[in-house]
Design a protein around this motif. Sequence first.
Motif, mmCIF file in Angstrom:
data_model
loop_
_atom_site.group_PDB
_atom_site.id
_atom_site.type_symbol
_atom_site.label_atom_id
_atom_site.label_comp_id
_atom_site.label_asym_id
_atom_site.label_seq_id
_atom_site.Cartn_x
_atom_site.Cartn_y
_atom_site.Cartn_z
ATOM 1 N N SER A 61 0.850 -1.190 0.000
ATOM 2 C CA SER A 61 0.000 0.000 0.000
ATOM 3 C C SER A 61 0.884 1.237 0.000
ATOM 4 N N GLY A 62 0.317 2.350 -0.423
ATOM 5 C CA GLY A 62 1.068 3.595 -0.463
ATOM 6 C C GLY A 62 0.162 4.792 -0.240
ATOM 7 N N VAL A 63 0.708 5.826 0.394
ATOM 8 C CA VAL A 63 -0.049 7.041 0.689
ATOM 9 C C VAL A 63 0.797 8.253 0.329
ATOM 10 N N LEU A 64 0.190 9.201 -0.381
ATOM 11 C CA LEU A 64 0.820 10.498 -0.631
ATOM 12 C C LEU A 64 0.330 11.435 0.460
ATOM 13 N N ARG A 65 1.249 11.987 1.236
ATOM 14 C CA ARG A 65 0.870 12.710 2.450
ATOM 15 C C ARG A 65 1.465 14.118 2.465
ATOM 16 N N LEU A 66 0.733 15.047 3.054
ATOM 17 C CA LEU A 66 1.167 16.427 3.218
ATOM 18 C C LEU A 66 1.410 16.697 4.695
ATOM 19 N N ALA A 67 2.570 17.257 5.019
ATOM 20 C CA ALA A 67 2.895 17.617 6.401
ATOM 21 C C ALA A 67 3.043 19.129 6.506
ATOM 22 N N THR A 68 2.404 19.715 7.490
ATOM 23 C CA THR A 68 2.541 21.149 7.759
ATOM 24 C C THR A 68 2.884 21.327 9.233
ATOM 25 N N HIS A 69 3.570 22.403 9.549
ATOM 26 C CA HIS A 69 3.958 22.688 10.934
ATOM 27 C C HIS A 69 3.657 24.144 11.234
ATOM 28 N N ASP A 70 2.877 24.370 12.296
ATOM 29 C CA ASP A 70 2.466 25.735 12.637
ATOM 30 C C ASP A 70 3.342 26.367 13.715
ATOM 31 N N GLY A 71 4.495 25.722 13.999
ATOM 32 C CA GLY A 71 5.366 26.223 15.055
ATOM 33 C C GLY A 71 5.118 25.544 16.381
ATOM 34 N N GLN A 72 4.005 24.812 16.460
ATOM 35 C CA GLN A 72 3.664 24.102 17.684
ATOM 36 C C GLN A 72 3.625 22.586 17.481
ATOM 37 N N ALA A 73 3.052 22.161 16.377
ATOM 38 C CA ALA A 73 2.899 20.723 16.151
ATOM 39 C C ALA A 73 2.793 20.434 14.663
ATOM 40 N N TRP A 74 3.097 19.169 14.321
ATOM 41 C CA TRP A 74 2.930 18.707 12.944
ATOM 42 C C TRP A 74 1.476 18.367 12.686
ATOM 43 N N ARG A 75 1.019 18.659 11.486
ATOM 44 C CA ARG A 75 -0.305 18.251 11.030
ATOM 45 C C ARG A 75 -0.110 17.446 9.748
ATOM 46 N N PHE A 76 -0.815 16.327 9.627
ATOM 47 C CA PHE A 76 -0.674 15.452 8.465
ATOM 48 C C PHE A 76 -2.022 15.272 7.782
ATOM 49 N N ALA A 77 -1.992 15.265 6.457
ATOM 50 C CA ALA A 77 -3.203 15.043 5.674
ATOM 51 C C ALA A 77 -2.873 14.115 4.519
ATOM 52 N N ASP A 78 -3.708 13.117 4.307
ATOM 53 C CA ASP A 78 -3.525 12.201 3.181
ATOM 54 C C ASP A 78 -4.114 12.828 1.922
ATOM 55 N N LEU A 79 -3.279 12.969 0.904
ATOM 56 C CA LEU A 79 -3.739 13.524 -0.365
ATOM 57 C C LEU A 79 -4.243 12.430 -1.295
#
Length: 204
Positions: A61-79
């Motif tokens: 299986s495979g997932v294309l994922r987006l990671a963002t960081h707001d200075g406090q924590a990482w946020r992940f979203a599956d594209l």
Amino acid sequence: MKSSALRLGSAAALVCCLLPLLPAGRSPGAEPAAGPPVVFVVRVFEPSPGAPAGAVARAESGVLRLATHDGQAWRFADLVSSGPPPGAPGVPLDVADPDVSYDGMRIVFAGYLGSERAWRIFEVKADGTGLRQVTGSTRAADLSRYGEAATRFESYDDADPCYLPDGRICFVSTRYPGFSPGRRLQATNLYVVGSDGGGLRRIT
């Protein structure tokens, strides 16, 4: 730096994408400050005994994922995700080799389609919408001149795409029949194609 082959596991792909986020002088364990989003893939491999030598590696299986960081924590979203449900029409079972467009609005990547049993080029918007297949099994080639070797050229893979400044996509493919030195693997050539799938041509 991206890998030019599909044989790297998810850990290698993840390291390549995340290393640029660590500022000079900051230890790897420290939380980084807010920075630009990062696109990466997560691939789950299972042992596959008996796989033919030189076969292109495909994960379970495979997932294309987006990671963002707001200075406090990482946020992940599956594209793009291979499931559930697995094998949904038009959704690749595995993903690899992402590249972001110059304007940051689109992502091109290689995806394995179970229906074609091959790697093809896909594109998706940066917000995860508009997934579409760019290349397909459309080659028209007379393989009879290759004799007994013809069966080895019946399937081909498109992989490792990247955007050109004019919006076209460059990628490697085994769609042009030929063997690499030693005749163990199919040879790869560079191709360019429009993001709409038009104007496909070989350049090497």
